[in-house]
Write a protein that holds these residues in place. Sequence first.
Motif, mmCIF file in Angstrom:
data_model
loop_
_atom_site.group_PDB
_atom_site.id
_atom_site.type_symbol
_atom_site.label_atom_id
_atom_site.label_comp_id
_atom_site.label_asym_id
_atom_site.label_seq_id
_atom_site.Cartn_x
_atom_site.Cartn_y
_atom_site.Cartn_z
ATOM 1 N N SER A 13 -16.966 -40.873 12.063
ATOM 2 C CA SER A 13 -17.304 -39.455 11.953
ATOM 3 C C SER A 13 -16.526 -38.772 10.842
ATOM 4 O O SER A 13 -15.292 -38.736 10.868
ATOM 5 N N ARG A 14 -17.248 -38.236 9.868
ATOM 6 C CA ARG A 14 -16.603 -37.433 8.831
ATOM 7 C C ARG A 14 -15.925 -36.208 9.434
ATOM 8 O O ARG A 14 -14.832 -35.813 9.015
ATOM 9 N N ALA A 15 -16.581 -35.605 10.421
ATOM 10 C CA ALA A 15 -16.027 -34.397 11.029
ATOM 11 C C ALA A 15 -14.713 -34.701 11.739
ATOM 12 O O ALA A 15 -13.760 -33.904 11.685
ATOM 13 N N LEU A 16 -14.631 -35.847 12.420
ATOM 14 C CA LEU A 16 -13.387 -36.215 13.096
ATOM 15 C C LEU A 16 -12.301 -36.533 12.088
ATOM 16 O O LEU A 16 -11.139 -36.158 12.279
ATOM 17 N N ALA A 17 -12.658 -37.214 11.005
ATOM 18 C CA ALA A 17 -11.676 -37.501 9.959
ATOM 19 C C ALA A 17 -11.098 -36.221 9.377
ATOM 20 O O ALA A 17 -9.918 -36.162 9.007
ATOM 21 N N ALA A 18 -11.924 -35.172 9.321
ATOM 22 C CA ALA A 18 -11.473 -33.902 8.735
ATOM 23 C C ALA A 18 -10.631 -33.070 9.692
ATOM 24 O O ALA A 18 -9.723 -32.351 9.258
ATOM 25 N N CYS A 19 -10.901 -33.150 11.006
ATOM 26 C CA CYS A 19 -10.229 -32.228 11.931
ATOM 27 C C CYS A 19 -9.140 -32.870 12.769
ATOM 28 O O CYS A 19 -8.304 -32.148 13.339
ATOM 29 N N ALA A 20 -9.121 -34.186 12.884
ATOM 30 C CA ALA A 20 -8.122 -34.832 13.738
ATOM 31 C C ALA A 20 -6.722 -34.606 13.183
ATOM 32 O O ALA A 20 -6.481 -34.728 11.980
ATOM 33 N N GLY A 38 -27.502 -46.358 14.936
ATOM 34 C CA GLY A 38 -26.287 -45.629 14.665
ATOM 35 C C GLY A 38 -26.242 -44.261 15.324
ATOM 36 O O GLY A 38 -27.133 -43.439 15.133
ATOM 37 N N ALA A 39 -25.177 -44.024 16.092
ATOM 38 C CA ALA A 39 -24.888 -42.704 16.657
ATOM 39 C C ALA A 39 -23.631 -42.177 15.985
ATOM 40 O O ALA A 39 -22.601 -42.862 15.961
ATOM 41 N N GLY A 40 -23.733 -40.968 15.431
ATOM 42 C CA GLY A 40 -22.588 -40.380 14.749
ATOM 43 C C GLY A 40 -22.461 -38.917 15.070
ATOM 44 O O GLY A 40 -22.818 -38.458 16.160
ATOM 45 N N THR A 41 -21.961 -38.177 14.098
ATOM 46 C CA THR A 41 -21.796 -36.724 14.270
ATOM 47 C C THR A 41 -22.296 -35.988 13.036
ATOM 48 O O THR A 41 -21.829 -34.897 12.733
ATOM 49 N N ASP A 42 -23.258 -36.575 12.309
ATOM 50 C CA ASP A 42 -23.622 -36.027 11.009
ATOM 51 C C ASP A 42 -24.389 -34.722 11.092
ATOM 52 O O ASP A 42 -24.598 -34.071 10.057
ATOM 53 N N HIS A 43 -24.803 -34.279 12.284
ATOM 54 C CA HIS A 43 -25.393 -32.943 12.401
ATOM 55 C C HIS A 43 -24.309 -31.875 12.550
ATOM 56 O O HIS A 43 -24.619 -30.685 12.606
ATOM 57 N N LEU A 44 -23.043 -32.304 12.588
ATOM 58 C CA LEU A 44 -21.894 -31.393 12.657
ATOM 59 C C LEU A 44 -21.151 -31.479 11.334
ATOM 60 O O LEU A 44 -20.449 -32.445 11.072
ATOM 61 N N ALA A 45 -21.318 -30.466 10.504
ATOM 62 C CA ALA A 45 -20.678 -30.482 9.192
ATOM 63 C C ALA A 45 -19.179 -30.253 9.327
ATOM 64 O O ALA A 45 -18.745 -29.370 10.076
ATOM 65 N N PRO A 46 -18.352 -31.049 8.640
ATOM 66 C CA PRO A 46 -16.913 -30.787 8.675
ATOM 67 C C PRO A 46 -16.609 -29.379 8.184
ATOM 68 O O PRO A 46 -17.263 -28.872 7.272
ATOM 69 N N GLY A 47 -15.636 -28.743 8.803
ATOM 70 C CA GLY A 47 -15.281 -27.387 8.404
ATOM 71 C C GLY A 47 -14.048 -26.911 9.138
ATOM 72 O O GLY A 47 -13.583 -27.550 10.093
ATOM 73 N N ALA A 48 -13.525 -25.774 8.706
ATOM 74 C CA ALA A 48 -12.267 -25.269 9.256
ATOM 75 C C ALA A 48 -12.353 -24.994 10.752
ATOM 76 O O ALA A 48 -11.360 -25.102 11.477
ATOM 77 N N GLY A 49 -13.532 -24.633 11.246
ATOM 78 C CA GLY A 49 -13.664 -24.287 12.659
ATOM 79 C C GLY A 49 -14.013 -25.452 13.563
ATOM 80 O O GLY A 49 -14.139 -25.270 14.784
ATOM 81 N N VAL A 50 -14.161 -26.646 13.005
ATOM 82 C CA VAL A 50 -14.564 -27.807 13.804
ATOM 83 C C VAL A 50 -13.344 -28.394 14.512
ATOM 84 O O VAL A 50 -12.284 -28.587 13.915
#
Length: 386
Positions: free
Chosen positions: A157-164, A117-129
Amino acid sequence: MARTIKLPRAGGSLYEYEPGRSSSFDVPNGPLKSRIAFSAAHVVCDPFADADPLAQSQIDFNATMEYRRYLWSLGLSVAEAMDTAQRGMGLDWERSKELIKHSIAEARSAGGHLASGAGTDHLAPGAGVTPEAVEAAYEEQCAFIEGAGGRIILMASRALAACAKSAEDYERVYGSILRQVSQPVILHWLGDMFDPQLAGYWGQQNPDAAMEVALRIIRANADKVDGIKISLLDADKEIKMRRLLPEGVNMYTGDDFNYPELIRGDEQGFSHALLGIFDAIAPAAAAALHALDAGDMERYHAILDQTLPLSRHIFQKPTFAYKTGIVFMAYLNGHQPHFRMIGGAEGARSVVHLADLFVLADKAGLLINPDLAVERMRRVLALSGV
């Protein structure tokens, strides 16, 4: 040792239960032929590591690799560092890298088939992402896996779900990553019942609209997509998408509620498998798939259908807690000496849930050694005052 055991019901009453005979599945030697079957594999934690179990749990690599060798010996493939391994729920990217490296080396030694699995879990979702930051995070993890000689499962990606902001953000990010990978990948559409932070994935709340976005991405990059795994626990949605995939792109079922019918397929096609439940029912899954290879549909269903009540129990709401049941099965069957999990996740299910799991595993013929399973079930019950 007496095999009869007292098990708890909801409310605190007890009843006596005696498991049946030990399981016996005839698993022929050799690879599977008609279906690709990945078992998403769990990790065995090190219970003696002097670390915070909620934040710094350590992996017992010897036991973890031994379990992967067991899965390969049955003809199954291994999906590494996925949600079954508690990815994003106790297993972070730094420890995932170590796990992936160990597994790639082990696969080469054992001749096993592996994807990671390749993801983005080292990038925490946040306002600046931003989507650009998500793309860079995907690039880092994909480069690591391919650099180690591995194959990629491109995780949601949780981060993509949060910022897209739109479906177009998904198309841009996925399109860029797929153009860069050197070998076709398996996409992973994980429903929000498995991870609530993935709600609205592909930029759409409606599943049919989300499916169309995913299909646009696949059609535009079909040469870089081996297939897609969808885990929506909706057989009709999977069949619909399966029939719309471009030629040469595989559907991998992630439906732990309806896998026998989806893997068997119909007159218009079938699904391969990438399933967490195959970790818990590995010998039954392998035996059933070999029967499918031989065209013995009666035996295929006789074996696999009887595992459904167990699977539906393990994956009951909250679905993301299913990993506890997977590891408990490994403990009952002697694949690891303890019932401890990274992040302390052994406490994510009630003792009544575990007792019911014990009974359903027995009824499915999945207790390898009932005497050992009873002994270990007693130990767990004793910790709860039973």
